[in-house]
Design an enzyme around this catalytic site. Structure first.
Site, short mmCIF file in Angstrom:
data_model
loop_
_atom_site.label_atom_id
_atom_site.label_comp_id
_atom_site.label_asym_id
_atom_site.label_seq_id
_atom_site.Cartn_x
_atom_site.Cartn_y
_atom_site.Cartn_z
N SER A 27 -8.55 13.35 6.57
CA SER A 27 -8.39 12.50 5.38
C SER A 27 -9.74 12.07 4.80
O SER A 27 -9.88 11.90 3.60
CB SER A 27 -7.54 11.27 5.72
OG SER A 27 -8.11 10.58 6.81
N ALA A 53 1.35 12.23 6.11
CA ALA A 53 1.82 12.34 4.73
C ALA A 53 0.63 12.64 3.85
O ALA A 53 -0.51 12.35 4.22
CB ALA A 53 2.48 11.04 4.30
N ALA A 98 0.20 7.73 0.44
CA ALA A 98 1.00 8.77 1.09
C ALA A 98 1.90 8.20 2.19
O ALA A 98 3.12 8.41 2.20
CB ALA A 98 0.06 9.83 1.65
N ASN A 133 -10.04 10.04 15.06
CA ASN A 133 -10.63 9.91 13.72
C ASN A 133 -12.15 9.84 13.79
O ASN A 133 -12.84 10.38 12.92
CB ASN A 133 -10.07 8.67 13.01
CG ASN A 133 -8.56 8.76 12.78
OD1 ASN A 133 -7.81 7.91 13.23
ND2 ASN A 133 -8.12 9.81 12.13
N LYS A 193 -6.57 6.77 19.16
CA LYS A 193 -6.46 7.35 17.80
C LYS A 193 -7.79 7.18 17.07
O LYS A 193 -8.20 8.07 16.32
CB LYS A 193 -5.31 6.67 17.04
CG LYS A 193 -5.11 7.16 15.60
CD LYS A 193 -4.31 8.45 15.53
CE LYS A 193 -4.21 9.08 14.15
NZ LYS A 193 -3.35 8.42 13.19
N GLY A 229 0.87 -1.18 0.00
CA GLY A 229 0.00 0.00 0.00
C GLY A 229 0.90 1.22 0.00
O GLY A 229 1.35 1.67 1.05
N GLU A 266 -13.06 5.21 5.12
CA GLU A 266 -12.75 4.16 6.11
C GLU A 266 -13.81 4.11 7.22
O GLU A 266 -13.58 3.51 8.26
CB GLU A 266 -11.36 4.43 6.71
CG GLU A 266 -10.22 4.30 5.71
CD GLU A 266 -8.84 4.45 6.34
OE1 GLU A 266 -8.57 5.52 6.91
OE2 GLU A 266 -8.05 3.49 6.25
N1 LIG Z 1 -2.10 10.16 5.52
C1 LIG Z 1 -1.86 10.29 6.80
O1 LIG Z 1 -1.34 11.33 7.25
C2 LIG Z 1 -2.16 9.17 7.76
C3 LIG Z 1 -2.83 8.02 7.35
N2 LIG Z 1 -3.00 6.98 8.24
C4 LIG Z 1 -3.67 5.75 7.81
O2 LIG Z 1 -2.75 5.05 6.98
C5 LIG Z 1 -3.49 4.27 6.02
C6 LIG Z 1 -3.02 4.65 4.61
O3 LIG Z 1 -3.36 6.01 4.41
P1 LIG Z 1 -2.75 6.94 3.26
O4 LIG Z 1 -1.34 6.57 3.01
O5 LIG Z 1 -3.09 8.33 3.64
O6 LIG Z 1 -3.65 6.48 2.01
P2 LIG Z 1 -3.69 7.03 0.52
O7 LIG Z 1 -5.08 7.43 0.18
O8 LIG Z 1 -2.61 8.02 0.25
O9 LIG Z 1 -3.34 5.71 -0.28
C7 LIG Z 1 -3.97 4.50 -0.02
C8 LIG Z 1 -4.22 3.75 -1.33
O10 LIG Z 1 -5.27 4.41 -2.02
C9 LIG Z 1 -5.05 4.30 -3.44
N3 LIG Z 1 -5.02 5.68 -3.94
C10 LIG Z 1 -4.71 6.79 -3.22
N4 LIG Z 1 -4.93 7.89 -3.94
C11 LIG Z 1 -5.42 7.48 -5.14
C12 LIG Z 1 -5.89 8.16 -6.30
N5 LIG Z 1 -5.89 9.50 -6.36
N6 LIG Z 1 -6.36 7.43 -7.32
C13 LIG Z 1 -6.37 6.08 -7.26
N7 LIG Z 1 -5.96 5.38 -6.17
C14 LIG Z 1 -5.48 6.07 -5.13
C15 LIG Z 1 -3.83 3.49 -3.61
O11 LIG Z 1 -4.27 2.14 -3.60
P3 LIG Z 1 -4.55 1.24 -4.89
O12 LIG Z 1 -3.30 0.52 -5.12
O13 LIG Z 1 -5.65 0.32 -4.47
O14 LIG Z 1 -4.96 2.17 -6.00
C16 LIG Z 1 -3.09 3.73 -2.31
O15 LIG Z 1 -2.24 2.66 -1.97
C17 LIG Z 1 -4.96 4.56 6.28
O16 LIG Z 1 -5.50 3.60 7.17
C18 LIG Z 1 -4.92 5.93 6.98
O17 LIG Z 1 -6.07 6.15 7.77
C19 LIG Z 1 -2.51 7.02 9.51
C20 LIG Z 1 -1.85 8.12 9.96
C21 LIG Z 1 -1.68 9.31 9.15
C1 LIG Z 2 -5.71 14.82 10.84
C2 LIG Z 2 -6.40 13.71 11.61
C3 LIG Z 2 -5.78 13.63 12.98
C4 LIG Z 2 -7.86 14.11 11.76
O1 LIG Z 2 -8.67 13.15 12.22
C5 LIG Z 2 -6.29 12.39 10.90
O2 LIG Z 2 -5.78 11.44 11.43
C6 LIG Z 2 -6.86 12.19 9.55
O3 LIG Z 2 -6.99 13.16 8.81
O4 LIG Z 2 -7.16 11.03 9.22
#
Ligand SMILES: NC(=O)C1=CN([C@@H]2O[C@H](COP(=O)(O)OP(=O)(O)OC[C@H]3O[C@@H](n4cnc5c(N)ncnc54)[C@H](OP(=O)(O)O)[C@@H]3O)[C@@H](O)[C@H]2O)C=CC1
Ligand SMILES: CC(C)(CO)C(=O)C(=O)O
Length: 307
Positions: free
Chosen positions: A255, A128, A10, A188, A184, A7, A268
């Site tokens: 998010s 991220a 970001a 959320n 956490k 995965g 989610e």
């Molecule tokens: N972002 C953050 O700051 C934080 C996130 N988290 C958690 O971490 C986990 C991952 O989050 P995060 O990295 O933000 O997820 P993203 O949305 O950045 O990416 C997750 C997946 O979504 C798909 N994807 C993302 N954007 C697109 C797009 N524009 N078009 C098509 N597909 C897309 C891709 O999967 P595919 O291969 O299926 O296309 C990717 O692997 C989640 O559970 C989140 O809640 C936890 C702490 C902080």
């Molecule tokens: C920024 C924050 C803490 C807000 O719930 C978060 O974790 C998210 O955007 O998923």
């Protein structure tokens, strides 16, 4: 260490970048074709605190064949089972698997694919964002709390913790990580869906007495359900933590706002408020706010015709 990031959105890109930079062999796994093409053509574009192009290996999950030492799961919650199914063949008898997804109940899914002694669960306050395919925005610092499900506890994952700390990821080994995961989830559960539904930044939503009543009622439902499951939760401490987080993140869209309102993607919700509502039904505990918020988010997904 040979590491897959399963995965590479970001967060996956952030962790992959930091782990490779500190000397590990890292492969990113993802299915988003435009993102794969961009990273293969130009490398990963790091923006935010730094601005550079960084070469990384990325492929589809089903293309990975070599067994891993360590896999970090960073899909969105609703993609987790499909990802684990796709990477079954690279999860060996000694492969350690860490889950840092937001939400509740992921360990039940992971147990279907990974032996208990190789599972690590955790929670992170690193952040991220993805700006475009292949372009990640990384700002600030964070920490990770994690726990191994092995009967050996911390000793079973010392090499993993050391590797992550060498990458600057600031891991704290936590002998009881479950309350941190619930805390956490309360963050959320009070910000993500509410800001998505009211189309507001966190600070805007938290700016009225009506909203604070909603926030406190949601936390109360999480605490009732978590406590009934045997999780040690202190309601006042969680309220204080949520309020403090809301102050720090006041200017952000959560998010779920980005997913649902800005990008018209599925959310989610079933793993946050929805998980508490389902557990409530099983335990005979009423969770009307969590249930209604989950239904409203699904209604909005349907209005926007998101599948
Ligand atoms: N972002 C953050 O700051 C934080 C996130 N988290 C958690 O971490 C986990 C991952 O989050 P995060 O990295 O933000 O997820 P993203 O949305 O950045 O990416 C997750 C997946 O979504 C798909 N994807 C993302 N954007 C697109 C797009 N524009 N078009 C098509 N597909 C897309 C891709 O999967 P595919 O291969 O299926 O296309 C990717 O692997 C989640 O559970 C989140 O809640 C936890 C702490 C902080
Ligand atoms: C920024 C924050 C803490 C807000 O719930 C978060 O974790 C998210 O955007 O998923």
């Amino acid at each position: 260490m040979f590491i897959y990031i399963a995965g590479a959105g970001a967060m996956g890109c952030r962790f992959g970048y930091q782990l490779q930079k500190s000397g590990n062999e890292v492969i990113l796994l993802d299915n988003w074709q435009a993102h794969i093409d961009a990273i293969k053509a130009n490398g990963l574009h790091i923006t935010g605190d730094e601005d550079l192009m960084y070469p990384m290996t990325i492929m589809h999950p089903t293309e990975a064949t070599r067994e891993a030492d360590f896999i970090i799961l960073f899909t969105k919650a609703m993609q987790l089972k499909a990802m684990l199914t796709d990477i079954k063949s690279i999860i060996g008898a000694k492969t350690k698997v860490l889950c840092l997804l937001n939400g509740l109940g992921h360990e039940d899914t992971i147990r279907e694919f990974v032996p208990q002694e190789n599972i690590m669960m955790g929670v992170t306050v690193w952040t991220a964002g993805l700006k475009n395919p292949g372009v990640v925005f990384l700002q600030g610092k964070g920490t990770i709390n994690l726990q191994s499900f092995s009967s050996q506890g911390e000793a079973a994952v010392k090499d993993i913790v050391d590797t992550m700390n060498a990458a600057g990821l600031n891991v704290i080994y936590d002998n009881d990580v479950v309350p941190s995961i619930w805390r956490k989830a309360c963050v959320n559960g009070t910000m993500n869906s509410t800001c998505a539904l009211t189309d507001s930044k966190i600070g805007q939503f938290f700016g009225s007495e009506a909203a604070i009543r909603i926030v406190k009622t949601i936390i109360h439902e999480f605490v009732l359900v978590g406590t009934a499951e045997g999780v040690k939760l202190n309601e006042q401490e969680i309220v204080d933590y949520v309020m403090h987080t809301a102050e720090i993140a006041a200017n952000h869209y959560p998010s779920m706002h980005q997913d649902l309102i800005q990008n018209h993607r599925l959310t989610e919700i079933d793993y946050i408020n929805g998980a508490v509502a389902r557990k409530g039904v099983r335990l005979g505990i009423a969770t009307p706010y969590c249930q209604m918020i989950t239904d409203l988010i699904h209604a909005k997904e349907s209005i926007l015709e998101i599948k």
